[in-house]
Design an enzyme around this catalytic site. Structure first.
Site, PDB file in Angstrom:
ATOM      1  N   TYR A 142      37.438  32.926  42.579  1.00 45.20           N
ATOM      2  CA  TYR A 142      35.772  32.538  41.837  1.00 45.20           C
ATOM      3  C   TYR A 142      35.989  31.274  42.142  1.00 45.20           C
ATOM      4  O   TYR A 142      35.132  30.012  42.812  1.00 45.20           O
ATOM      5  CB  TYR A 142      35.049  33.270  41.512  1.00 45.20           C
ATOM      6  CG  TYR A 142      34.061  33.804  41.484  1.00 45.20           C
ATOM      7  CD1 TYR A 142      35.005  34.995  41.994  1.00 45.20           C
ATOM      8  CD2 TYR A 142      32.921  34.355  41.255  1.00 45.20           C
ATOM      9  CE1 TYR A 142      34.191  36.707  42.498  1.00 45.20           C
ATOM     10  CE2 TYR A 142      32.095  35.453  41.870  1.00 45.20           C
ATOM     11  CZ  TYR A 142      32.867  36.239  41.899  1.00 45.20           C
ATOM     12  OH  TYR A 142      32.257  38.385  42.124  1.00 45.20           O
ATOM     13  N   LYS A 188      46.680  42.979  41.801  1.00 47.46           N
ATOM     14  CA  LYS A 188      47.339  43.403  42.821  1.00 47.46           C
ATOM     15  C   LYS A 188      49.214  42.822  43.282  1.00 47.46           C
ATOM     16  O   LYS A 188      49.252  42.541  43.715  1.00 47.46           O
ATOM     17  CB  LYS A 188      46.930  43.163  44.560  1.00 47.46           C
ATOM     18  CG  LYS A 188      47.129  43.593  45.360  1.00 47.46           C
ATOM     19  CD  LYS A 188      46.546  44.677  46.000  1.00 47.46           C
ATOM     20  CE  LYS A 188      47.314  45.502  47.389  1.00 47.46           C
ATOM     21  NZ  LYS A 188      47.191  46.841  47.603  1.00 47.46           N
ATOM     22  N   ASP A 220      43.556  48.935  44.415  1.00 48.00           N
ATOM     23  CA  ASP A 220      43.506  49.932  45.481  1.00 48.00           C
ATOM     24  C   ASP A 220      42.966  51.276  44.615  1.00 48.00           C
ATOM     25  O   ASP A 220      42.496  52.148  44.877  1.00 48.00           O
ATOM     26  CB  ASP A 220      43.759  49.650  47.014  1.00 48.00           C
ATOM     27  CG  ASP A 220      45.436  49.651  46.294  1.00 48.00           C
ATOM     28  OD1 ASP A 220      45.927  49.341  45.561  1.00 48.00           O
ATOM     29  OD2 ASP A 220      46.303  50.336  47.627  1.00 48.00           O
ATOM     30  N   ASP A 244      34.780  42.307  39.519  1.00 49.92           N
ATOM     31  CA  ASP A 244      33.777  42.305  40.124  1.00 49.92           C
ATOM     32  C   ASP A 244      33.066  43.220  40.664  1.00 49.92           C
ATOM     33  O   ASP A 244      32.346  43.900  41.216  1.00 49.92           O
ATOM     34  CB  ASP A 244      33.204  40.978  40.764  1.00 49.92           C
ATOM     35  CG  ASP A 244      31.279  40.865  41.601  1.00 49.92           C
ATOM     36  OD1 ASP A 244      30.814  40.690  41.050  1.00 49.92           O
ATOM     37  OD2 ASP A 244      31.831  41.140  43.103  1.00 49.92           O
ATOM     38  N   ASP A 248      30.996  47.280  39.479  1.00 44.85           N
ATOM     39  CA  ASP A 248      29.651  48.228  40.518  1.00 44.85           C
ATOM     40  C   ASP A 248      29.916  49.367  40.654  1.00 44.85           C
ATOM     41  O   ASP A 248      28.982  50.265  40.901  1.00 44.85           O
ATOM     42  CB  ASP A 248      29.706  47.086  41.756  1.00 44.85           C
ATOM     43  CG  ASP A 248      28.088  46.120  42.075  1.00 44.85           C
ATOM     44  OD1 ASP A 248      28.553  45.347  41.111  1.00 44.85           O
ATOM     45  OD2 ASP A 248      28.260  46.002  43.090  1.00 44.85           O
TER      46      ASP A 248
HETATM   47  C1  IPM Z   1      27.458  40.049  39.241  1.00 44.26           C
HETATM   48  C2  IPM Z   1      26.917  39.186  40.534  1.00 44.26           C
HETATM   49  C3  IPM Z   1      27.730  37.982  40.541  1.00 44.26           C
HETATM   50  C4  IPM Z   1      29.245  37.828  40.853  1.00 44.26           C
HETATM   51  C5  IPM Z   1      26.793  36.464  41.314  1.00 44.26           C
HETATM   52  C6  IPM Z   1      25.737  37.059  42.115  1.00 44.26           C
HETATM   53  C7  IPM Z   1      27.902  35.528  41.973  1.00 44.26           C
HETATM   54  O1  IPM Z   1      27.354  39.869  41.429  1.00 44.26           O
HETATM   55  O2  IPM Z   1      26.956  38.742  38.331  1.00 44.26           O
HETATM   56  O3  IPM Z   1      28.300  40.256  39.460  1.00 44.26           O
HETATM   57  O4  IPM Z   1      29.384  38.320  41.433  1.00 44.26           O
HETATM   58  O5  IPM Z   1      29.894  37.807  39.692  1.00 44.26           O
HETATM   59 MN    MN Z   2      28.061  42.198  41.198  1.00 37.84          MN
END
Ligand code: IPM
Ligand code: MN
Length: 358
Positions: A142, A188, A220, A244, A248
């Site tokens: 990032y 990785k 993975d 990240d 999710d």
């Molecule tokens: C998160 C979001 C952020 C990230 C974005 C909005 C920059 O997806 O907080 O997980 O990638 O960190």
């Molecule tokens: Mn995110």
């Protein structure tokens, strides 16, 4: 009476709606626990760009730094997607995290028994899941240099220094000591040099925590194992982009991304926010699930303000609302007695939180 200063950043999309509900719940527990919350609202994201031409105005950083904690909703939306990268809402958030030095992002994934049928996975796979993703937040791909693009190429660089790996690893091991004493470090290392260094340094830190069982997993495989058998995980330690993605994925164990909170901490003020985004497609309709943000407010009370009893009350109130069958639209297909709006859900949780005997 104890009084705390909270910087409120509502942001874009559903941000304002969900933050309003978290404030409702916070005020309810503060009143019954006898402390005061003094909010100052500041702008970040698309709205800050619209008002100030900058997704992260200096004032937002200043106010946040002077606060005891930051409660944040979500940012972003199609409207700002065509702006140059530096003006985009996401750039504001990334700079904000960097300025505050919040290098550790804690993303717990727990499954509410009441919503066991809400997950797309089988109940026996997810019942009792209780894991914590510890995501490094202000390094990795990032932020690495060089980065850039020209007409025919785009490039980013994944860099981690020993120092950065060391400090995030300590956070993970300390948390593991308070939990089930297992850390799985995700990388990785079969392909990336940066991951080899990551692995080496995690091994070094592990020596200081002999009671904690450390394992390593390629990302993975981790993505697959998280779905195959999520209960094998206690603390998952990982870098910025892997965290990240995996967080999710982990959120769907619980049935909805609208349920999971997060805490971002460093040596200064911490940021508390839901893991989901600004969901522009449902903004303004009163159907967003405020639970992730309300649970983030609870994490704020627990970690930043040390108001543990108030935090417990919020957590119990969320569980009670679900147990009684109250559901926002995203989770309404599962054992719902009553489908409620964003603000109805906030009020129900606020009332329960204020009633809860400790
Ligand atoms: C998160 C979001 C952020 C990230 C974005 C909005 C920059 O997806 O907080 O997980 O990638 O960190
Ligand atoms: Mn995110």
């Amino acid at each position: 009476m104890a009084s705390y200063k909270i910087a409120l950043i509502k942001g874009d999309g559903i941000g304002p709606e969900i933050i309003d509900e978290a404030v409702k719940v916070l005020d309810a527990v503060a009143a019954c626990e006898g402390f005061e919350l003094d909010y100052e609202e500041v702008l970040m994201g698309g709205i800050a760009y619209d008002v100030h031409g900058d997704p992260l105005p200096q004032e937002t950083i200043t106010v946040a730094m002077e606060s005891d904690a930051v409660l944040f909703g979500a940012i972003g939306g199609e409207k700002w997607d065509t702006l140059p990268r530096e003006k985009r809402p996401e750039s504001g958030l990334l700079r904000f995290r960097k300025e505050l030095g919040v290098f550790a992002n804690l993303r717990p994934a727990t499954v509410y028994d009441e919503l066991i049928n809400a997950s797309s996975l089988k109940p026996e796979i997810i019942k009792g899941v209780d894991l914590m993703v510890v995501r490094e937040l202000i390094g990795g791909i990032y932020f690495g240099e060089p980065k850039g693009r020209d007409e025919n190429k785009g490039w980013n660089t994944m860099v981690y220094s020993r120092f950065e790996v060391n400090r995030i690893a300590h956070v993970a091991f300390k948390l593991a000591m308070q939990r089930d004493k297992r850390v799985c470090s995700v990388d990785k290392a079969n392909v990336l040099d940066v991951s080899q260094l990551w692995r080496e340094e995690v091994e070094e830190v592990a020596k200081e925590y002999p009671e904690v069982k450390l394992s390593h997993m390629y990302v993975d495989n981790a993505a697959m194992q998280l779905i195959r058998d999520p209960k094998q995980f206690d603390v998952m330690l990982t870098g910025n982009i892997f965290g990240d993605i995996l967080s999710d994925e982990a959120s769907m164990l619980s049935g909805s991304i609208g349920l999971l909170p997060s805490a971002s901490i460093g040596s200064k003020v911490g940021v508390y926010e839901p893991i989901h985004g600004s969901a522009p497609d449902i903004a303004g309709q009163g159907i967003a699930n405020p639970i992730a943000t309300i649970a983030s407010a609870s994490m704020m009370l627990r970690y930043a303000l040390k108001e543990t009893r108030a935090a417990d009350k919020i957590d119990m109130a969320i569980t009670k609302a679900l147990k009684e069958g109250y559901r926002t639209k995203d989770i309404s297909m599962y054992d719902a007695k009553e489908v409620c709006s964003t603000s109805e859900m906030g009020s129900i949780i606020a009332n329960y939180a204020a009633q809860c005997k400790h």
